[in-house]
Design an enzyme around this catalytic site. Structure first.
Site: not given
Ligand code: NDP
Ligand code: OXD
Length: 299
Positions: A214, A262
């Site tokens: 993000r 994005h």
């Molecule tokens: P998940 O919730 O499945 O995974 C998040 C990961 O981040 C987990 O491994 C979590 O740790 C880790 N995490 C969260 N907070 C911390 C922290 N403070 N320190 C260390 N590790 C942390 O999310 P997704 O994989 O599904 O998606 C990730 C992000 O990708 C979304 O939230 C979105 O912002 C972004 N995204 C962007 C898109 C784009 O088009 N650019 C499209 C889709 C998503 P733990 O395993 O311990 O819970």
């Molecule tokens: C999502 C994105 O969160 O598009 O799905 O970023």
């Protein structure tokens, strides 16, 4: 468009459910489930009997949790289309950076035919911040190329072929061994501004950043300074704050930044509708829904 696809899938798979498309909500008091990207601010007042709020995207940072009833379950989107898009984008970016394509593009503009040594994938260290549904899917496809892969998460994870680091205390160790750093963290209070000068200082000199989390996680002036003095060599940026990026923003024309609007991945309407339907079935059966947000964690 997405609404039409959903209407079709719901009509076939859940014909007894009255599916409505915004703004034709019918009697708001009868709305039990809402799927939205950015719902109205007065959600709780408008739909007093809401039972579940589904995000149509993977992220949920667009929701104002303070304005939502504390007991309302919020569910983020985990569906195959988002995963596939993210895998494609990150594999493209990592291969592009690994094979030094940005440098060859600059050379082409100069008419410069200078081959550079090809570094084997096993000598390229890739670090992924975030080992969730997307981070793990991306790593599962990077490992077979032979990249030396590592990942970082809040709690300890075990990912085949990947050296896993956990928690703030192990972040520096991940960074020190990341020639290419991919950010796939959710936006939370803990990750806001996490891509900053002190993180860039810990990377190997000239490392590359692929930012698909993000926009608010990146401190833009710190990235520009790190690119200017060579601490960071290249950046691929898909997310910014704000979006769209203002026309005069320095990222647009920076020679070492590749910018995309994005588009790393997008929700695929059909598979997303199937995922919501399965979650509705789970909800009605009292089973845990996939992607249920832990509000205390913030993701
Ligand atoms: P998940 O919730 O499945 O995974 C998040 C990961 O981040 C987990 O491994 C979590 O740790 C880790 N995490 C969260 N907070 C911390 C922290 N403070 N320190 C260390 N590790 C942390 O999310 P997704 O994989 O599904 O998606 C990730 C992000 O990708 C979304 O939230 C979105 O912002 C972004 N995204 C962007 C898109 C784009 O088009 N650019 C499209 C889709 C998503 P733990 O395993 O311990 O819970
Ligand atoms: C999502 C994105 O969160 O598009 O799905 O970023």
């Amino acid at each position: 468009m997405r609404g039409l696809v959903w209407a079709d899938v719901f009509a076939q798979r859940m014909p007894d459910l009255a599916f409505r498309q915004w703004p034709d909500v019918g009697d708001p008091a009868r709305v039990r489930f809402l799927a939205a990207w950015e719902p109205p601010h007065d959600l709780a007042q408008r739909f007093p009997n809401l039972q579940v709020l589904f995000s149509t995207g993977a992220g949920i940072d667009q929701f104002d949790f303070a304005a939502l009833p504390s007991a309302l379950p919020v569910v983020r989107m985990i569906e195959p289309g988002i995963v596939q898009g993210m895998v494609e984008y990150v594999i493209w970016a990592v291969l592009d950076l690994h094979r030094e394509m940005p440098q060859y593009q600059r050379q082409q503009a100069q008419g410069d035919w200078t081959p550079r040594p090809v570094r084997p994938a096993r000598e390229r260290r890739v670090g992924v911040l975030g080992l969730g549904s997307l981070g793990q899917a991306v790593l599962a496809r990077l490992v077979p190329f032979g990249f030396d892969c590592a990942g970082w998460s809040r709690s300890r994870r075990d990912v085949p072929g990947v050296r896993c680091f956990a928690g703030d205390g192990e972040l520096a160790a991940l960074l020190e061994r990341s020639d290419i750093l991919v950010c796939l963290l959710p936006l939370t209070e803990a990750t806001r501004g996490c891509l900053n000068a002190s993180l860039f200082d810990r990377l190997p000199r000239g490392a590359a950043l692929v930012h698909v989390g993000r926009g608010a996680q990146l401190v833009e002036r710190d990235l520009l300074a790190a690119l200017d003095d060579g601490r960071v060599g290249e950046a691929v940026i898909d997310v910014t704050e704000p979006e769209p990026l203002p026309p005069l923003h320095p990222f647009w024309r920076h020679p070492r930044i590749r910018l995309t609007p994005h588009i790393a991945s997008m929700t695929a309407p059909e598979s997303a509708a199937e995922v919501v339907i399965e979650n509705l079935r789970r909800f009605e059966a009292g089973e845990p829904m996939h992607g249920l947000v832990d509000r205390a964690r913030g993701y």
